[in-house]
Design a protein around this motif. Structure first.
Motif, mmCIF file in Angstrom:
data_model
loop_
_atom_site.group_PDB
_atom_site.id
_atom_site.type_symbol
_atom_site.label_atom_id
_atom_site.label_comp_id
_atom_site.label_asym_id
_atom_site.label_seq_id
_atom_site.Cartn_x
_atom_site.Cartn_y
_atom_site.Cartn_z
ATOM 1 N N LYS A 243 7.590 -4.462 -25.454
ATOM 2 C CA LYS A 243 7.500 -5.171 -24.178
ATOM 3 C C LYS A 243 8.056 -6.589 -24.270
ATOM 4 N N LEU A 246 12.442 -6.031 -25.076
ATOM 5 C CA LEU A 246 13.381 -5.605 -24.041
ATOM 6 C C LEU A 246 13.857 -6.767 -23.165
ATOM 7 N N SER A 306 12.923 1.218 -21.421
ATOM 8 C CA SER A 306 11.521 0.997 -21.065
ATOM 9 C C SER A 306 10.724 2.290 -21.169
#
Length: 698
Positions: A243, A246, A306
């Motif tokens: 998280k 990215l 994701s």
């Protein structure tokens, strides 16, 4: 985001299916005197829109045509006249005035006139069938491209895509990570290209307009997505949470992708300044495809990443991370950059010597548009061209026309003087008065040389010299035209446009990279080294496809001037990929320098982090274009070859050898920017300094 792109792709495909119109096969260039003259000839002397061509026949070598051959030709002529779309066919044995029999008596041709300007598919199929059945051991028969079109092998991209997948699998180790760049690139390419075809509903596009978009859209689409995926994976392997990784990957690698794409888009759109309609369409279509590829890489690729989370890594890598083990830099890249930095002057000189030797043949570059004589020997149009040259001389395949305009009504004596003067010009085999009306005289000229020969180019320039007109009674205005002259003029126009186009590319690349790298020397080095890669690419292509060196190895049949569009296409595609590789490598070096590493250490660390992805991206493109060399036709093969050679030179000689050597020699000066310019240039933060602030404060 994934749903949005699927909807966009479906809408583009649907629009293309519903609204797309056929591409225009005719390439015209406004402002060329030869084209204007050709239009005047057709209006003044009764030209029409009917197409025409020849069905050529010949006896075996050493023999002459017999009465039996004449009977076979008569039968073939009557059958040709019955083909749908054929207006008339003239038997040279029945009509001696047609001039369709060679002086030696071995070769002849049937003149065929079509109802339309070019043959329909059914007309072409019918003529091909008749020619094939008439071709025997005793009578060789072939047709020119005016009747059957120029044909060649079609190239499938599947082998290249499979090779790309293999390289990505080796690079990333998982099918999930390997498939993302390919899937993203294909979705972007599909959306961009189908949208271009859909645009034909409101604007007419030439058949060459999508060429550059197809090549460049796939190439940069893979590269842009690969860059972001690679950065994200590297950060995960260094222990960063997915998280957190990215956004940082998109903020750094994504910013580099954005500026790389903008550099290419501006350069391609710059083709419009040449005011060549088809070239403008080619550039704008390719710029749109690159823009779509950039949008896909910045939106769809992060969406895929994701969803994938840490599964983008191999199971073994995830176990190592769970155990607290971090992966270090690759030993091969670390060893190579260490060797280069130990002897930077040696590697700089060696790189320049290699590139200089490969680029040397570019001094002999000749451009053309192709003709029947430049097609592979297995095609009927090439066979027809060779037979005509054997029987009537090479010039029959490239006749010229001279339109003489007099101050007052022209006389037969003046027309005869014109024919005599032109007939004694060096390089002219035959002249014939083709028309006289009012103040204009039309002269048909057959050169001694073929349409692709340099002697024909020289002849056209000689016939346009003012001294010829001044020496004639009445001092007429002379204009040289005909398909061969038009092809020569278009090729010259394209060649003349290249310096300005290259200058625009270099200027835009320099300005944008000043903002990206906040440096003067690095952008200057990037522009100059691209020119080195381009020179080597075109030089090797000239040696192989124009001179015929190692021609048999690459299917060169025959050696001929390079396609006039080739340098433009190679410049566009190679520039895009070259700037990608520059961004991949040098942004990492800039990032480590900004984060307080020494100039020499930043070059080493940045190289180690970027070399693997540059090598992977280059190998993928070499495979894609190498497949075009193997399976492409006579048009695609030299373009694909030039691109494959250019990528080999740019990635492995220039970017991964010359660049680290030069930056090592530059030291801290590589990143110097005058204070006054530093205040003006916007800070795009491609190295992600602002994103690292929390880490730096800690």
């Amino acid at each position: 985001m994934i749903v949005a792109w699927v909807v966009l792709l479906a809408a583009a495909v649907g629009s293309m299916t519903a609204f797309a119109k056929p591409l225009d096969a005719h390439i015209t260039v406004k402002g060329l005197q030869s084209i204007t003259t050709l239009d005047e000839v057709q209006k003044t002397f009764g030209g029409d829109d009917h197409g025409s061509g020849r069905v050529v026949f010949a006896a075996p070598k050493g023999e002459k045509l017999t009465d039996a051959d004449a009977a076979a030709v008569a039968t073939l002529t009557s059958k040709l006249a019955e083909v749908h779309g054929v207006a008339s066919a003239t038997d040279p044995f029945a009509d001696k005035t047609a001039g369709g029999l060679s002086p030696a008596g071995r070769v002849g041709y049937i003149s065929v006139t079509l109802d339309a300007g070019s043959p329909s598919s059914s007309t072409e199929s019918g003529i091909r069938s008749l020619v094939s059945h008439a071709n025997t051991a005793q009578l060789q028969v072939a047709a020119t491209s005016g009747l059957v079109g120029q044909t060649g092998a079609t190239s499938s991209q599947l082998p290249g895509i499979i090779l790309a997948l293999i390289v990505l699998l080796v690079t990333f180790g998982t099918i999930l990570a390997a498939g993302m760049p390919l899937l993203s690139a294909l979705i972007g390419l599909g959306t961009g290209v189908t949208a271009i075809y859909a645009a034909t509903s409101f604007v007419s596009l030439t058949s060459v307009a999508p060429t550059l978009a197809l090549l460049l859209g796939l190439a940069v689409g893979i590269d842009y997505s690969l860059f972001i995926v690679s950065r994200h994976r590297r950060q995960l392997l260094e222990g960063m949470d997915p998280k957190e990784s990215l956004p940082l990957a998109v903020g750094t690698a994504g910013t580099a992708v954005f500026f790389a794409a903008m550099t290419v888009v501006i350069a391609l759109a710059g083709l419009a300044v040449e005011n060549l309609g088809f070239l403008t369409q080619m550039g704008l279509a390719a710029a749109f495809a690159v823009f779509v590829a950039m949008l896909v890489s910045l939106t769809l690729t992060p969406a895929f990443l994701s969803l994938a989370g840490s599964r983008i890594l191999t199971a073994r890598a995830r176990r190592r991370l769970a155990a607290g083990e971090m992966k270090g830099p690759g030993r091969l890249s670390a060893g190579w950059v260490r060797v280069v930095q130990r002897r930077p002057v040696l590697f700089l000189v060696a790189s320049l010597v290699v590139v200089g030797v490969l680029a040397a043949p570019i001094a002999g570059l000749r451009l053309g548009l192709g003709n029947d004589g430049t097609q592979p020997g297995s095609t009927t149009e090439r066979q027809a061209s060779d037979l005509l040259a054997d029987g009537f001389g090479a010039g029959i395949n490239g006749p010229l026309e001279i339109l003489a305009t007099y101050p007052s009504a022209a006389t037969q004596a003046e027309a005869a003087a014109l024919a005599d003067k032109v007939g004694h010009t060096t390089g002219v085999a035959e002249t014939q008065l083709a028309g006289l009306t009012g103040d204009r005289v039309l002269l048909a000229v057959v050169p001694k040389s073929g349409p692709s020969d340099e002697a024909t180019v020289t002849l056209v320039h000689s016939l346009r010299e003012a001294s010829i007109a001044r020496s004639l009674p009445g001092s007429p205005k002379l204009d040289v035209t005909g398909d061969t002259a038009v092809d020569i003029d278009i090729s010259n126009r394209l060649a003349d446009a290249l310096p300005l186009y290259l200058g625009l590319i270099a200027a835009f690349a320099f300005l944008l990279m000043v903002a990206v790298f906040r440096s003067l020397l690095v952008p200057l080095k990037a522009a100059v080294t691209f020119l080195l890669s381009l020179g080597a690419s075109l030089g090797v292509t000239v040696a192989v496809f124009q001179w015929g060196w190692l021609g048999g190895l690459f299917g060169v049949d025959p050696p001929a001037p390079l396609l006039a569009f080739l340098p433009t296409i190679v410049i566009g595609v190679l520039f895009g990929l070259s700037m990608d590789y520059e961004m991949f490598l040098v942004t990492g070096m800039r990032e480590h320098f900004v984060h307080h590493e020494t100039a020499r250490g930043a070059v080493s660390t940045g190289f180690q982090q970027g070399a693997k992805v540059v090598a992977a991206a280059a190998l993928i493109m070499i495979g894609v274009f190498g497949n075009g060399v193997v399976e492409g036709d006579s048009t695609i093969r030299p373009i694909a070859f030039a691109l494959a050679v250019g990528i080999v030179i740019d990635a492995f000689v220039v970017r991964m050898t010359l660049v680290p050597a030069v930056l090592t020699l530059f030291g801290r000066a590589a990143w110097w920017l005058p204070a006054w310019l530093d205040r003006i240039v916007p800070n795009v933060d491609v190295e992600g300094a602002s994103l690292h602030r929390p880490l730096r404060r800690g």
